[in-house]
Design a protein around this motif. Sequence first.
Motif, mmCIF file in Angstrom:
data_model
loop_
_atom_site.group_PDB
_atom_site.id
_atom_site.type_symbol
_atom_site.label_atom_id
_atom_site.label_comp_id
_atom_site.label_asym_id
_atom_site.label_seq_id
_atom_site.Cartn_x
_atom_site.Cartn_y
_atom_site.Cartn_z
ATOM 1 N N TYR A 124 -43.914 8.434 20.682
ATOM 2 C CA TYR A 124 -42.637 9.003 20.260
ATOM 3 C C TYR A 124 -41.758 7.908 19.664
ATOM 4 N N CYS A 125 -40.927 8.311 18.749
ATOM 5 C CA CYS A 125 -40.076 7.359 18.039
ATOM 6 C C CYS A 125 -39.116 6.673 19.010
ATOM 7 N N VAL A 126 -39.068 5.329 18.960
ATOM 8 C CA VAL A 126 -38.175 4.602 19.872
ATOM 9 C C VAL A 126 -36.713 4.760 19.473
ATOM 10 N N ILE A 127 -36.455 5.226 18.251
ATOM 11 C CA ILE A 127 -35.073 5.368 17.801
ATOM 12 C C ILE A 127 -34.533 6.759 18.092
ATOM 13 N N CYS A 128 -35.280 7.805 17.668
ATOM 14 C CA CYS A 128 -34.724 9.155 17.817
ATOM 15 C C CYS A 128 -35.528 10.050 18.762
ATOM 16 N N GLY A 129 -36.668 9.578 19.254
ATOM 17 C CA GLY A 129 -37.409 10.350 20.249
ATOM 18 C C GLY A 129 -38.329 11.421 19.694
ATOM 19 N N SER A 178 -45.223 7.136 11.063
ATOM 20 C CA SER A 178 -43.850 7.265 10.581
ATOM 21 C C SER A 178 -43.172 8.389 11.350
ATOM 22 N N CYS A 179 -41.869 8.348 11.391
ATOM 23 C CA CYS A 179 -41.110 9.334 12.151
ATOM 24 C C CYS A 179 -40.500 10.353 11.192
ATOM 25 N N PRO A 180 -40.816 11.644 11.378
ATOM 26 C CA PRO A 180 -40.251 12.666 10.492
ATOM 27 C C PRO A 180 -38.743 12.832 10.694
ATOM 28 N N GLY A 181 -38.221 12.382 11.855
ATOM 29 C CA GLY A 181 -36.804 12.554 12.162
ATOM 30 C C GLY A 181 -35.912 11.536 11.465
ATOM 31 N N CYS A 182 -36.231 10.249 11.626
ATOM 32 C CA CYS A 182 -35.319 9.215 11.144
ATOM 33 C C CYS A 182 -35.962 8.270 10.132
ATOM 34 N N GLY A 183 -37.248 8.467 9.854
ATOM 35 C CA GLY A 183 -37.890 7.621 8.857
ATOM 36 C C GLY A 183 -38.403 6.293 9.391
ATOM 37 N N ASN A 184 -38.234 6.058 10.710
ATOM 38 C CA ASN A 184 -38.773 4.850 11.346
ATOM 39 C C ASN A 184 -40.277 4.743 11.056
ATOM 40 N N HIS A 185 -40.723 3.554 10.676
ATOM 41 C CA HIS A 185 -42.157 3.362 10.421
ATOM 42 C C HIS A 185 -42.551 1.937 10.792
HETATM 43 ZN ZN LIG Z 1 -37.248 8.562 14.631
#
Ligand SMILES: [Zn+2]
Length: 460
Positions: A211-216, A233-240
């Motif tokens: 899970y994304c460490v930024i937005c979960g 990559s994270c579909p929520g915040c774009g974290n990759h």
């Molecule tokens: Zn995220």
Amino acid sequence: MNKLRFILAIAIGKILILFSRWIGNQGSNFPGKMARRVYPGILRELAARITGRIIIVTGTNGKTTTSNMLAQIINQTGASLVHNQAGANMIPGITTAFIAATGITGQKQFDYALLETDEANVPLLLKEVKAGLILITNFFRDQLDRYGELDYTVQVIREAVKGRGIDLILNADDPLSAHFQGLTAVHCWYYGFAPGSYDSYESRESREGRYCVICGQELQYQRYHYAQLGKYSCPGCGNHNPSPDFTGHGLVMHPAIELMVDDMLLSSPYQGFYNAYNIVAAVSAARLLGIEPRYIQKAIADFKPRAGRMESFTVNGRPNILILVKNPTGLNQSLAAVMENPAVKHLFFALNDQVADGRDISWIWDADIEAIETDRKIKQIVCSGIRSGDIALRMKYAGYPADQLIIKSNLKEGIEYVTSLEGDVSYILSTYTALFECRKILLSLQKRSGAPAGKVPVRG
Ligand SMILES: [Zn+2]
């Protein structure tokens, strides 16, 4: 500083180190613990005599192999080093390592200290030693239950390094290592793998740590290199994935590991993708220390697997690693290597009691087999050889679930069975008189399944 107490503490530590060696005890926490009672600031003062950098190696899997590789690289350059041993990686054990290395007055200087430690121990260690470099191999959830939630552990390390003048080396392919720089303001260096032929597009592993460490939000993976390590990559915040500063590529795994780290070619007698990660991690740290490629290449090429032969045979597209076991210490090391591999795996154990094996098999009760209880990735254990029933009984007493234990006394039946199971890797443990037969069976299965045969070197 009370000079007399300081020297007394070192003398007591050194005597206790000699004493524990004399009684054959490898565990080296006790001398450090007693020395700290006499002089609590002893580690702080000995660590202050490191003229170059203090390096901490931590993470869930691979820290022992990675720090041993890095130690070999540093030794290759001729630099002096304080290095704690695996199994003595808490504060007392680290104190023991410093006492063992220094002279009787405690004044000896060293170029580097290389300290392997558990993640939860990092904040305590940073209170006593001024680390310049921290390498974190990865964060896998498996064996972390001792300290509670993995996210908490990651948090604890972030807090401990925050605002310090440290270089951090992190795994770019591990989603839990992302975003450290943003949260800690510490300079982060990343290592990782470029896309390669061993990647897969789906994972057999459990979904933890994904899970994304930024937005979960749940991460989307473009490809998996190994377990949770891959391109995401994270579909929520774009974290990759952060882009790596040190990139492994061109990996070949059979008959042994060969790969490039940036423009440096490396070959190693080790096996398995997880060890390729350990190599890239150790090489990245060595590069940051400014060590020349020729030392790094030589040290990695010479670095021998610690758990016996570790010869690998490919059957049905999967590695089967053959390990000779003959005493409790060797078996403990082999099991540690097995557990260091976070893949889905099976064990095969051939126990014989011929003269060359030792007629007395009570040594299996002295080995720390209980350790496997914590490794839920060991899906089945096949017990084989003349004393198959004894090894099955030992496994059962160690807390391994009886319904995942299988007795197949015949070696060939047992190995055919274990190589047919679903999984990533099998470990074939064998006592001396069954080893040759096991190897022959593995070679013929390898040939039959169409894998490259005849090129597998024997190491010992
Ligand atoms: Zn995220």
